[in-house]
Design an enzyme around this catalytic site. Structure first.
Site, mmCIF file in Angstrom:
data_model
loop_
_atom_site.group_PDB
_atom_site.id
_atom_site.type_symbol
_atom_site.label_atom_id
_atom_site.label_comp_id
_atom_site.label_asym_id
_atom_site.label_seq_id
_atom_site.Cartn_x
_atom_site.Cartn_y
_atom_site.Cartn_z
ATOM 1 N N CYS A 237 -26.399 2.230 -11.930
ATOM 2 C CA CYS A 237 -25.451 3.481 -11.860
ATOM 3 C C CYS A 237 -26.082 4.783 -12.227
ATOM 4 O O CYS A 237 -26.664 5.026 -13.230
ATOM 5 C CB CYS A 237 -24.302 3.043 -12.767
ATOM 6 N N GLU B 274 0.721 -1.209 -0.123
ATOM 7 C CA GLU B 274 0.112 0.102 -0.136
ATOM 8 C C GLU B 274 0.827 1.232 -0.054
ATOM 9 O O GLU B 274 0.389 2.262 -0.595
ATOM 10 C CB GLU B 274 -0.944 -0.035 1.153
ATOM 11 N N CYS C 224 -19.275 -3.577 -16.803
ATOM 12 C CA CYS C 224 -19.511 -3.138 -15.404
ATOM 13 C C CYS C 224 -20.710 -3.841 -14.785
ATOM 14 O O CYS C 224 -21.834 -4.063 -15.407
ATOM 15 C CB CYS C 224 -19.921 -1.623 -15.234
ATOM 16 N N CYS D 1 -14.226 1.212 -14.156
ATOM 17 C CA CYS D 1 -14.803 2.514 -14.167
ATOM 18 C C CYS D 1 -13.651 3.436 -14.217
ATOM 19 O O CYS D 1 -13.519 4.186 -13.252
ATOM 20 C CB CYS D 1 -15.672 2.622 -12.757
ATOM 21 N N TYR E 201 -6.265 6.679 3.876
ATOM 22 C CA TYR E 201 -6.319 5.839 3.010
ATOM 23 C C TYR E 201 -5.533 4.280 3.537
ATOM 24 O O TYR E 201 -6.049 3.276 3.779
ATOM 25 C CB TYR E 201 -5.847 5.974 1.602
ATOM 26 N N ASP F 181 -9.651 5.695 -2.117
ATOM 27 C CA ASP F 181 -8.621 6.325 -2.849
ATOM 28 C C ASP F 181 -9.281 6.877 -3.956
ATOM 29 O O ASP F 181 -10.567 7.213 -3.981
ATOM 30 C CB ASP F 181 -7.702 5.151 -3.430
ATOM 31 N N CYS G 151 -18.091 0.606 -19.403
ATOM 32 C CA CYS G 151 -19.596 0.482 -18.788
ATOM 33 C C CYS G 151 -20.157 -1.066 -19.327
ATOM 34 O O CYS G 151 -21.067 -1.584 -18.510
ATOM 35 C CB CYS G 151 -20.407 1.465 -19.150
#
Length: 301
Positions: A217, A45, A211, A201, A128, A146, A208
């Site tokens: 959405c 991270e 997705c 995304c 985060y 994030d 899309c």
DNA sequence: GAATCGTGGGC
DNA sequence: TGCCCAAGATT
């Protein structure tokens, strides 16, 4: 109030669809492998802050091989850690991670803490990273926010083209409202939201058609309007102190020991800016000056 | 809240 | 080395 009292139960997103999609399509990144420790997750991270996955992966694997425990890293001189950081960028992250490793070794039994507030107290760990470690390493319910998650929420929940300027508390509350109550599901959803933002995304040319939540959405339903918020501020790089600092540090990373000032002078013609940057590197502890006036990575002389 | 802190890839 | 962007943290 963002939600209507007349419609209190309708979830903005269906966690099951995202969790199932993630289970089926997640990339097999090494820090996602079963049995990875909190230390492995913390290192990943930290390296991934503002840094693409492909650049991080080989460095992360080298670090895990060399320093499988926080105490292993803490035992190294700072300069060796900065050198091993390579060209990941923002090398202060390496110093802070080294410092955090020392604290974890000395005060937490060489085990990365799982409590968000304990993590937040460590150097280099912010809103985060603390929650990412809690969720991804320890399976806890923690809103992991994030840039990807902010974009997914902006679109899927708010129907906007992209997220506006970040606001830590509002962003955390936004995502918190999406998480299921139980730890395991919430942690999986957090991973799924990030992955969705990274691979589907995306900022430009979102996929899309692929997705899993396109059908509910808000951005889709609104006709995918363009981003309408304040202009994003673009960071310059060429000619800035960051570029000069990078060039100076690159000389020291490539050297086996202290170097003469002339060697550093060669990387930038503007002496005033050069000196200012070298000073700032000394202040940051990324560079040290030897007794005879040469320069080196910290602890390497 | 705004500025600062590296590096490299995509376009 | 043009513009934009990338799993942020710190001051």
């Amino acid at each position: 109030m963002k939600t209507s009292a007349a419609n209190p139960v309708a979830p903005p997103l269906n966690p099951i669809e995202l969790i199932d999609w993630f289970a089926a399509t997640a990339r097999p990144l090494p820090w996602r492998a079963p049995g990875i420790t909190g230390w492995g997750v913390l290192v990943s991270e930290t390296m991934l802050q503002q840094t693409p996955v492909n650049r991080v992966q080989p460095i992360w694997e080298e670090w895990m091989r060399r320093w499988p425990l926080p105490s292993d890293l803490a035992a190294e001189p700072q300069g060796e850690v900065v050198r091993a950081w390579g060209k990941l960028g923002y090398p202060r992250r390496a110093l802070r991670l080294h410092e955090a490793a020392g604290i974890i070794a000395a005060e937490h039994g060489d085990v990365v803490p799982s409590d968000v507030n304990t993590l937040l107290a460590l150097p280099g760990i912010g809103a985060y990273t603390a929650r990412a470690v809690a969720a991804f390493a320890y399976g806890k319910r923690a809103p992991v926010v994030d840039t990807n998650v902010r974009r997914v929420v902006a679109r899927a929940v708010h129907g906007a083209g992209d997220a506006g300027p970040p606001s830590t508390k509002r962003d955390l509350d936004d995502v918190d409202a999406l998480l299921p109550d139980d730890d395991a599901s919430a942690a999986r959803l957090s991973a799924a939201l990030m992955e969705l933002g990274q691979v589907v995304c995306t900022v430009r040319s979102p996929l899309c058609e692929s997705c899993p939540i396109a059908h509910d959405c808000a951005w889709q339903h609104a006709g995918r309007p363009a981003y309408a918020g304040p202009p994003k501020k673009v960071q310059k790089f060429a000619g800035t102190d960051r570029q000069v600092r990078g060039k100076l540090l690159d000389v020291l990373r490539g050297a086996t020991g202290p170097v003469q000032r002339e060697q550093l002078d060669a990387v930038w013609s503007d002496a005033g800016q050069r000196d200012r940057c070298l000073d700032s590197l000394l202040v940051d502890g990324l560079v040290e000056q030897t007794d005879d006036g040469r320069f080196a990575l910290p602890g390497e002389h």
